[in-house]
Design a protein around this motif. Structure first.
Motif, mmCIF file in Angstrom:
data_model
loop_
_atom_site.group_PDB
_atom_site.id
_atom_site.type_symbol
_atom_site.label_atom_id
_atom_site.label_comp_id
_atom_site.label_asym_id
_atom_site.label_seq_id
_atom_site.Cartn_x
_atom_site.Cartn_y
_atom_site.Cartn_z
ATOM 1 N N MET A 80 0.831 -1.194 0.000
ATOM 2 C CA MET A 80 0.000 0.000 0.000
ATOM 3 C C MET A 80 0.872 1.253 0.000
ATOM 4 S SD MET A 80 -3.015 -1.139 2.654
ATOM 5 C CE MET A 80 -4.023 -2.588 2.305
ATOM 6 N N VAL A 81 0.263 2.376 -0.317
ATOM 7 C CA VAL A 81 0.997 3.649 -0.290
ATOM 8 C C VAL A 81 1.207 4.044 1.165
ATOM 9 C CG1 VAL A 81 0.967 6.087 -0.930
ATOM 10 C CG2 VAL A 81 -0.029 4.368 -2.478
ATOM 11 N N PRO A 82 2.440 4.089 1.648
ATOM 12 C CA PRO A 82 2.670 4.418 3.059
ATOM 13 C C PRO A 82 2.570 5.926 3.295
ATOM 14 C CG PRO A 82 4.762 4.008 1.966
ATOM 15 C CD PRO A 82 3.698 3.777 0.933
ATOM 16 N N LEU A 83 1.758 6.300 4.262
ATOM 17 C CA LEU A 83 1.622 7.716 4.606
ATOM 18 C C LEU A 83 2.505 7.996 5.819
ATOM 19 C CD1 LEU A 83 0.340 10.439 4.106
ATOM 20 C CD2 LEU A 83 -1.652 9.709 5.427
ATOM 21 N N ARG A 84 3.773 8.284 5.553
ATOM 22 C CA ARG A 84 4.716 8.584 6.624
ATOM 23 C C ARG A 84 4.911 10.089 6.755
ATOM 24 N NH1 ARG A 84 7.900 4.721 3.676
ATOM 25 N NH2 ARG A 84 7.594 2.609 4.443
ATOM 26 N N ARG A 85 5.051 10.730 5.613
ATOM 27 C CA ARG A 85 5.202 12.177 5.595
ATOM 28 C C ARG A 85 4.320 12.722 4.480
ATOM 29 N NH1 ARG A 85 11.091 14.610 4.519
ATOM 30 N NH2 ARG A 85 10.450 14.623 2.341
ATOM 31 N N GLY A 86 3.656 13.830 4.722
ATOM 32 C CA GLY A 86 2.775 14.361 3.696
ATOM 33 C C GLY A 86 2.254 15.733 4.073
ATOM 34 N N ARG A 87 1.316 16.198 3.263
ATOM 35 C CA ARG A 87 0.721 17.507 3.519
ATOM 36 C C ARG A 87 -0.704 17.526 2.999
ATOM 37 N NH1 ARG A 87 4.091 18.367 -1.008
ATOM 38 N NH2 ARG A 87 2.980 19.248 -2.819
ATOM 39 N N ARG A 188 0.470 4.275 9.544
ATOM 40 C CA ARG A 188 0.900 3.559 10.744
ATOM 41 C C ARG A 188 1.118 4.573 11.860
ATOM 42 N NH1 ARG A 188 1.931 -1.629 9.998
ATOM 43 N NH2 ARG A 188 2.345 -2.399 7.901
ATOM 44 N N GLU A 189 0.508 4.324 12.995
ATOM 45 C CA GLU A 189 0.552 5.282 14.096
ATOM 46 C C GLU A 189 1.971 5.681 14.468
ATOM 47 O OE1 GLU A 189 1.023 5.436 18.621
ATOM 48 O OE2 GLU A 189 -0.066 3.654 17.966
ATOM 49 N N ARG A 190 2.880 4.720 14.558
ATOM 50 C CA ARG A 190 4.206 4.996 15.116
ATOM 51 C C ARG A 190 5.248 5.421 14.093
ATOM 52 N NH1 ARG A 190 4.327 -0.468 18.821
ATOM 53 N NH2 ARG A 190 2.558 0.047 20.169
ATOM 54 N N SER A 191 4.915 5.410 12.817
ATOM 55 C CA SER A 191 5.943 5.731 11.819
ATOM 56 C C SER A 191 5.645 7.003 11.031
ATOM 57 C CB SER A 191 6.120 4.556 10.839
ATOM 58 O OG SER A 191 4.925 4.320 10.121
ATOM 59 N N ALA A 192 4.550 7.692 11.345
ATOM 60 C CA ALA A 192 4.195 8.906 10.613
ATOM 61 C C ALA A 192 4.767 10.135 11.304
ATOM 62 C CB ALA A 192 2.676 9.023 10.497
ATOM 63 N N SER A 204 2.144 13.033 21.660
ATOM 64 C CA SER A 204 2.218 11.582 21.471
ATOM 65 C C SER A 204 1.687 11.167 20.105
ATOM 66 C CB SER A 204 1.440 10.856 22.571
ATOM 67 O OG SER A 204 0.047 11.019 22.390
ATOM 68 N N SER A 205 2.208 10.047 19.603
ATOM 69 C CA SER A 205 1.790 9.557 18.287
ATOM 70 C C SER A 205 0.336 9.110 18.287
ATOM 71 C CB SER A 205 2.702 8.408 17.841
ATOM 72 O OG SER A 205 2.602 7.305 18.728
ATOM 73 N N ILE A 206 -0.143 8.529 19.380
ATOM 74 C CA ILE A 206 -1.529 8.055 19.401
ATOM 75 C C ILE A 206 -2.506 9.234 19.364
ATOM 76 C CG2 ILE A 206 -1.718 7.926 21.933
ATOM 77 C CD1 ILE A 206 -3.221 5.475 19.334
ATOM 78 N N GLN A 207 -2.141 10.364 19.968
ATOM 79 C CA GLN A 207 -2.980 11.559 19.883
ATOM 80 C C GLN A 207 -3.010 12.088 18.452
ATOM 81 O OE1 GLN A 207 -0.768 13.635 23.135
ATOM 82 N NE2 GLN A 207 -2.786 14.197 23.913
ATOM 83 N N ASN A 208 -1.863 12.101 17.805
ATOM 84 C CA ASN A 208 -1.793 12.577 16.429
ATOM 85 C C ASN A 208 -2.501 11.627 15.474
ATOM 86 O OD1 ASN A 208 -0.243 14.908 17.033
ATOM 87 N ND2 ASN A 208 1.607 13.660 17.143
#
Length: 266
Positions: A80-87, A188-192, A204-208
């Motif tokens: 799948m297209v990983p959404l790690r960094r974006g806008r 992915r919660e922990r890699s974005a 925190s990542s879970i809040q984001n």
């Protein structure tokens, strides 16, 4: 492999468990366990499409919402297209290449765009993975030969042995399925990096992660949102296709929910 799953039950779990037992030559108890774990419930996996289609006809005749799919068509989360960094853009979301070097005043390399009106389903899930790791364990053991040489003084020596330990790891993910049928996206919660949240970025990542889901639901109000895959579930004998996935079962169940959503929207 062909998979038959129930997405909506028209009768009680007990009634359908008995009917399935008759269809599949199993026991009502076994089928009750499958159904009681929650929907979607995979009730048959087979290499032969004929029994899959026969069971699908029987389930629909009893009024249930059911699907039969070729598991080879399920996109692995690794593809799948990983959404790690974006806008964010006015009409959609942009995935950027996380490996692209940042240049002041210039946008990062665009990997792909996802228009908000092309989002079919947002499926939140917990991916589960068993991880084996090797560790060195040191322990002290009695050394009888040393005791003889020292005149009876109890001696010991340190022995190191390798031990394999298995742990269960869980990670929160969001599948973004598209109406167009193009490759789904995966957050992915922990890699974005969550840069698209701007000034609303939390510690925190879970809040984001939760804030991103809320944002996407607001920008894509027509998309189906489902979070049933965050709870306990039965792991299936399904290894997935394509690139490796931490949890092929989650990929399969998420795909089934997206297919069901596609039917619901026409």
């Amino acid at each position: 492999m062909f998979v038959v799953a129930i997405l909506e039950l028209a009768t009680s779990v007990e009634a359908e468990a008995a009917a399935l037992a008759a269809d599949l030559g199993s026991t009502a108890y076994e089928q009750r366990l499958h159904l009681a774990a929650g929907l979607p419930a995979v009730v048959l996996t087979t290499a032969d499409p004929a029994p899959a289609h026969a069971l699908l006809r029987a389930l629909r005749a009893r009024g249930h919402g059911a699907l039969a799919v070729d598991a080879a068509a399920v996109v692995s989360s690794g593809d799948m297209v990983p959404l790690r960094r974006g806008r964010l853009e006015p009409g959609g979301l942009v995935a950027e290449d996380p490996a692209a070097p940042g240049v002041a005043g210039q946008p990062a390399a665009v990997v792909e765009r996802l228009p908000f009106d092309d989002i079919l389903a947002l499926v939140r899930a917990t991916q589960r993975q068993r991880v084996a790791s090797k560790v060195d364990v040191k322990e002290r053991k009695f050394a009888p030969g040393s005791a003889v040489l020292t005149g009876g003084i109890v001696m010991s020596k340190t022995v190191t042995r390798e031990e394999t330990r298995v742990s269960d790891e869980r990670s929160e993910v969001l599948y973004l399925f598209r109406k167009s049928g193009e490759r789904p996206w995966l957050l992915r919660e922990r890699s974005a990096s969550y840069g698209w949240l701007g000034g609303k970025l939390a510690p925190s990542s879970i809040q984001n992660f939760a804030a991103t889901i809320a944002l996407l639901r607001q920008r894509a109000p027509g998309a189906v949102y489902d979070e049933r895959l965050t709870g306990p579930r039965r792991q299936l004998p399904f290894s997935g296709n394509g690139s490796p996935s931490p949890d092929p079962t989650a990929d399969l169940l998420a795909d089934l929910l997206a297919r069901w959503a596609l039917q619901a929207v026409g």
